[in-house]
Design a protein around this motif. Structure first.
Motif, mmCIF file in Angstrom:
data_model
loop_
_atom_site.group_PDB
_atom_site.id
_atom_site.type_symbol
_atom_site.label_atom_id
_atom_site.label_comp_id
_atom_site.label_asym_id
_atom_site.label_seq_id
_atom_site.Cartn_x
_atom_site.Cartn_y
_atom_site.Cartn_z
ATOM 1 N N GLY A 141 13.509 93.426 5.738
ATOM 2 C CA GLY A 141 14.893 92.662 5.590
ATOM 3 C C GLY A 141 15.124 91.968 6.588
ATOM 4 N N CYS A 142 14.421 90.984 6.416
ATOM 5 C CA CYS A 142 15.211 89.445 7.245
ATOM 6 C C CYS A 142 15.977 89.001 5.731
ATOM 7 C CB CYS A 142 14.309 88.533 7.615
ATOM 8 S SG CYS A 142 13.245 89.628 9.274
ATOM 9 N N GLY A 143 16.758 88.186 5.871
ATOM 10 C CA GLY A 143 17.637 87.186 4.951
ATOM 11 C C GLY A 143 16.510 85.796 5.519
ATOM 12 N N ILE A 144 17.013 85.631 4.436
ATOM 13 C CA ILE A 144 16.336 83.102 4.258
ATOM 14 C C ILE A 144 16.747 82.783 5.711
ATOM 15 C CG2 ILE A 144 16.970 81.237 3.070
ATOM 16 C CD1 ILE A 144 17.197 82.589 0.229
ATOM 17 N N LEU A 145 17.815 82.795 5.776
ATOM 18 C CA LEU A 145 18.056 82.043 7.512
ATOM 19 C C LEU A 145 17.135 83.137 8.620
ATOM 20 C CD1 LEU A 145 22.137 81.705 6.385
ATOM 21 C CD2 LEU A 145 20.483 79.974 6.508
ATOM 22 N N SER A 146 17.292 83.725 8.394
ATOM 23 C CA SER A 146 16.466 84.638 9.596
ATOM 24 C C SER A 146 14.398 84.589 9.336
ATOM 25 C CB SER A 146 17.174 86.156 10.188
ATOM 26 O OG SER A 146 16.576 87.070 9.168
ATOM 27 N N VAL A 147 14.631 84.000 8.467
ATOM 28 C CA VAL A 147 13.084 83.323 8.321
ATOM 29 C C VAL A 147 12.842 82.879 8.419
ATOM 30 C CG1 VAL A 147 10.857 83.263 6.170
ATOM 31 C CG2 VAL A 147 12.388 85.286 6.148
ATOM 32 N N LEU A 148 13.751 81.634 8.526
ATOM 33 C CA LEU A 148 13.508 79.963 9.356
ATOM 34 C C LEU A 148 13.853 80.417 10.191
ATOM 35 C CD1 LEU A 148 16.008 78.009 6.573
ATOM 36 C CD2 LEU A 148 13.527 78.083 6.588
ATOM 37 N N ARG A 149 14.963 80.706 10.823
ATOM 38 C CA ARG A 149 14.889 80.689 12.461
ATOM 39 C C ARG A 149 13.829 81.529 13.075
ATOM 40 N NH1 ARG A 149 17.521 84.182 15.659
ATOM 41 N NH2 ARG A 149 18.555 85.293 14.522
ATOM 42 N N ARG A 150 13.007 82.249 12.512
ATOM 43 C CA ARG A 150 12.034 83.295 13.077
ATOM 44 C C ARG A 150 10.748 83.237 13.265
ATOM 45 N NH1 ARG A 150 14.322 88.915 14.943
ATOM 46 N NH2 ARG A 150 16.283 88.100 14.105
ATOM 47 N N ILE A 151 10.147 82.937 11.991
ATOM 48 C CA ILE A 151 9.149 81.731 11.659
ATOM 49 C C ILE A 151 9.087 80.424 11.114
ATOM 50 C CG2 ILE A 151 7.472 82.851 9.450
ATOM 51 C CD1 ILE A 151 9.239 85.468 9.908
ATOM 52 N N VAL A 152 9.693 80.360 10.371
ATOM 53 C CA VAL A 152 9.889 79.145 9.805
ATOM 54 C C VAL A 152 9.980 78.016 10.995
ATOM 55 C CG1 VAL A 152 9.984 76.764 8.110
ATOM 56 C CG2 VAL A 152 10.015 79.283 7.362
ATOM 57 N N VAL A 153 11.039 78.415 11.597
ATOM 58 C CA VAL A 153 11.216 77.421 12.668
ATOM 59 C C VAL A 153 9.747 76.897 13.419
ATOM 60 C CG1 VAL A 153 12.380 76.109 14.470
ATOM 61 C CG2 VAL A 153 13.550 77.402 11.686
ATOM 62 N N PRO A 154 9.977 78.006 13.998
ATOM 63 C CA PRO A 154 8.503 77.773 14.965
ATOM 64 C C PRO A 154 7.781 77.407 14.751
ATOM 65 C CG PRO A 154 10.177 80.172 15.494
ATOM 66 C CD PRO A 154 10.811 79.433 13.850
#
Lengths: 252, 279
Positions: free
Chosen positions: B174-187
């Protein structure tokens, strides 16, 4: 043009360009500078890349130190060049050359003569640009599959024929990239022409980019300045197309 | 290689290394010399004693403000470029069905190839028109546009190496794109993000062409322009400390770029061979 009158004047501007001796001089200077920097930085870059490709200790440290000229702000490089080559007897370059027996007087004013001013700028360009060729060519050398070298060794190939038949054919991409990239950037050089020699003496180091700047920004002649810039792009476009083709061919 | 050949390789490498490093060394030692040694002939290669007169003078001029201007413009450019290219690179890497991808790749390749002076002419009129000439914001916009291709390219390349499964799992939860970016891609892509930031920082920090064309007020100028405006003619012989101060300014100006460059090195080759950066 800033007044809002944008009368179309066709090719008038380009006719003026053709009869402008300063444009011709700056065109010649840009070619001369780019040719000198291209030959010098490619030669130096290739020689150093071949040496650094061997398994030497401190290799990464040396590679990093060789990058310093490249990363230095161009205004600082220009400043250092004024200091090292300037003011005759106070020039540290003259000191070295005199004691190596290469010049007969320490009073040589590098920026007083056209040929020596251009030579000093070309040396600056080589010093500043060779790391670009070095890093591309070194990466190319390291990506040549090592089993090719092993089978050449088994077949008893000499060092030269290994280079000629294995290294060189696998290096066509990095070689083309280094040559084209160096030419494109040095043909459009601006910083050292304005900062080190101010285009002088008597236009001997005036480049197309600097002449564009003088007309467009200095003299507010945007039309004429653009004409000069377009004449630069006409030469450049050939190399730009080759450059893009080289890279696109690689990506497939 | 065998012993003697190896020794020869070291010797052949050390000479060009000395030549490559000498200009910076010479500028540095000059800035630490007592005034009566600056124009000495024969030249003094190891200053004795080491003095800080030049740096005292340097910090009494406008140079520290120019240096801060360079830092401010470079850091802001780096952050804005990073945000824009992170979003752009993610879209290019993960949504291959988007139309116009080839146009974007063509732009990435072609835009940096045109001479800076062409951009200076057209941007000068553009910035004049929108009131951004002679402002730091104008410079930041210009540098951001200039550094996007390289940053976008290294982030795009890096995102493609990340396993897509992690993101899919997050979308399922249920994550949106922005929270995928913030929680997964960026780290996961910190090294590439640092490199993208550092690249734009160095481009904006070291530039002379655009800053010289667009910034006229002394208090707004960057360090490159400050250095360019220091006297260098014959009168310098009567003002050795001023000259040493200018060189000291050049030394201080270069060091941050050289240090930050270490973070870029790993991504340099892939960026160069992708054609995202010429020279």
């Amino acid at each position: 043009m800033l007044s809002g009158e944008n009368d179309f004047i066709g090719f008038e501007g380009y006719r003026a360009l053709a009869s402008d001796p300063i444009w011709a001089t700056s065109f010649y200077n840009s070619i001369l500078y780019a040719g000198g920097v291209l030959a010098g930085s490619f030669g130096v870059g290739l020689a150093l890349a071949l040496l650094l490709n061997e398994s030497l200790r401190f290799r990464n440290l040396m590679r990093g130190l060789f990058m310093i000229p490249w990363i230095m702000p161009s205004a600082v490089a220009a400043l250092l060049w004024r200091w090292m080559f300037g003011w005759g007897e106070y020039s540290v370059v003259n000191y070295f050359l005199y004691h190596l027996g290469l010049i007969s007087t320490q009073e040589l004013g590098w920026y007083a003569f056209g040929w020596s001013a251009m030579l000093a700028l070309i040396m600056l360009g080589i010093w500043k640009t060779f790391p670009y060729a070095l890093i591309i060519l070194l990466a190319g050398l390291q990506s040549v599959p090592s089993d090719l070298y092993e089978s050449a060794k088994v077949d008893g190939a000499t060092k030269w024929s290994t280079f000629r038949h294995i290294t060189f054919p696998n290096m066509s991409f990095p070689i083309a990239l280094a040559l084209l990239g160096t030419f494109i950037s040095s043909f459009t050089m601006f910083d050292y022409s304005i900062l080190v020699t101010n285009g002088g003496p008597s236009y001997a180091t005036l480049t197309l980019s600097f002449y564009t700047y003088i007309k467009a920004i200095g003299g507010m002649l945007f039309g004429y300045g653009s004409d000069i810039a377009v004449s630069m792009v006409i030469v450049l476009i050939i190399f730009v197309v080759l450059y893009i083709k080289t890279i696109m061919g690689r990506r497939v | 290689m065998k012993g003697p050949v190896k020794a020869l390789a070291y010797i052949v490498l050390i000479l060009p290394l000395l030549v490559a490093l000498f200009p910076f060394y010479w500028g540095t030692v000059t800035s630490f010399k007592p005034f009566n040694q600056i124009f000495a002939n024969p030249p003094i290669f190891f200053p004795q004693p080491v003095v800080f007169d030049a740096y005292e003078l340097l910090f009494s001029t406008v140079a520290p403000i120019s240096l801060l201007n360079s830092f401010y413009i470079a850091a802001t450019t780096g952050i804005i470029t990073l945000v824009i290219t992170m979003l752009g690179a993610y879209a290019l890497a993960r949504f291959p069905f988007l139309k116009g991808r080839n146009v974007i790749f063509g732009y990435l390749l072609a835009a940096p190839l045109f001479p800076a002076m062409i951009y200076v002419i057209s941007l000068y009129r553009l910035l004049l028109g929108v009131g951004l000439i002679n402002t730091h914001m104008g410079m930041i916009v210009v540098y951001t546009a200039y550094s996007i291709p390289f940053s976008l390219w290294i982030l795009y390349g890096y995102f493609q190496t990340l396993p897509v499964e992690l993101e899919e799992a997050a979308y399922l939860d249920g994550c949106g794109i922005l929270s995928v970016l913030r929680r997964i891609v960026v780290p996961l892509s910190m090294p590439a993000m640092v490199a993208a930031f550092v690249f734009s920082f160095i481009v904006a920090y070291g530039d002379f062409v655009y800053a010289n064309g667009f910034l006229q007020t002394t208090s707004l100028q960057t360090m490159s322009v400050w250095i360019a405006h220091q006297g260098g003619g014959g009168q310098i012989l009567s003002k050795p400390v001023q000259w040493a101060a200018t060189l000291g300014g050049g030394v201080i100006y270069t060091i941050p770029a050289a240090i930050l460059f270490v973070f870029l090195q790993r991504f340099l080759v892939s960026g160069l061979t992708a054609g995202a950066l010429k020279e």
